[in-house]
Design a protein around this motif. Structure first.
Motif, PDB file in Angstrom:
ATOM      1  N   THR A 134       0.836  -1.210   0.000  1.00 51.24           N
ATOM      2  CA  THR A 134       0.000   0.000   0.000  1.00 51.24           C
ATOM      3  C   THR A 134       0.866   1.254   0.000  1.00 51.24           C
ATOM      4  N   LYS A 188      -7.489  -1.792  -4.924  1.00 50.05           N
ATOM      5  CA  LYS A 188      -8.530  -1.070  -4.190  1.00 50.05           C
ATOM      6  C   LYS A 188      -8.121   0.396  -4.001  1.00 50.05           C
ATOM      7  N   GLY A 189      -9.028   1.295  -4.332  1.00 52.95           N
ATOM      8  CA  GLY A 189      -8.764   2.722  -4.141  1.00 52.95           C
ATOM      9  C   GLY A 189      -8.179   3.416  -5.367  1.00 52.95           C
TER      10      GLY A 189
END
Length: 217
Positions: A120, A160-161
């Motif tokens: 991330t 994701k995101g």
């Protein structure tokens, strides 16, 4: 002692991969291992001269165990078919790894299948200034040495995101941010192999610095 004897030992171990054989050849194993540790100590000192931020890593700390972890991989043989070692091993930073094996030998670095937290952080850094990262990995000398990022188990969609049309979507799909430079057994056994390792280290340095900075921000 030499790398020839190291590969010679690995060939014999591969044919006789058992605790019984290792017990009988323990002295030979320790001779090979001790010689390689002293070689790694030399490499450690040389890399410290190349990089002011180098994290001193003595050979004994750098070298990996030759036993496979059978608790998690009971299907594997008792012993590995390679000697692995990681230099510049500051805690929570990207690897600089030397792999000398029967089937393949290479010098690699970065983050191979890191935790979701590290992944991330790297993706956030690419989202913020991916152009800087692209400059590093698209440099001709970098491409000549490593080809490109390892394409290991990439996402089919966007993480994701992040949107599918993100300008750096191809990078964001990676689950590993690592590169590898292959070497042959013949090249490892040449007198200038330490110089080869130094040149790979230097070429990889901006790449590893970018990733290390990404995970500390």
């Amino acid at each position: 002692m030499s790398f020839y004897k190291l590969y010679d030992f690995l060939r014999d171990l591969d044919k006789n991969n058992s605790k019984e054989w290792m017990d009988e050849n323990r002295k030979r194993y320790h001779e090979v291992r001790d010689w390689y540790i002293s070689w790694l100590n030399e490499m450690d000192a040389k890399l410290a001269q190349v990089d002011k931020d180098y994290y001193a890593t003595p050979g004994k700390k750098a070298i990996n165990r030759i036993n496979n972890n059978l608790m998690f991989h009971p299907e594997k043989p008792t012993y590995k078919d390679h000697f692995g070692a990681g230099l510049d091993k500051a805690p929570d930073t990207g690897d600089f790894y030397i792999h000398l094996g029967l089937n393949e030998s290479f010098i690699a670095g970065g983050f191979y299948r890191p935790s979701s937290k590290i992944l991330t952080s790297i993706r956030d850094a690419i989202d913020y200034n991916g152009e800087e990262f692209k400059k590093i990995i698209n440099k001709k000398s970098f491409k000549d040495m490593f080809g490109g990022l390892m394409e290991d188990d990439m996402l089919k969609t966007s993480p994701k995101g992040f949107s599918q049309d993100h300008q750096h979507i191809e990078l964001l799909r990676h689950k590993s941010f690592a590169v590898s430079h292959p070497v042959t057994q013949k090249e490892v056994q040449q007198e200038d192999f330490q110089e080869r390792v130094i040149s790979v280290y230097k070429e990889m340095l901006p790449f590893r610095r970018y990733l290390n900075k990404a995970i500390t921000v």
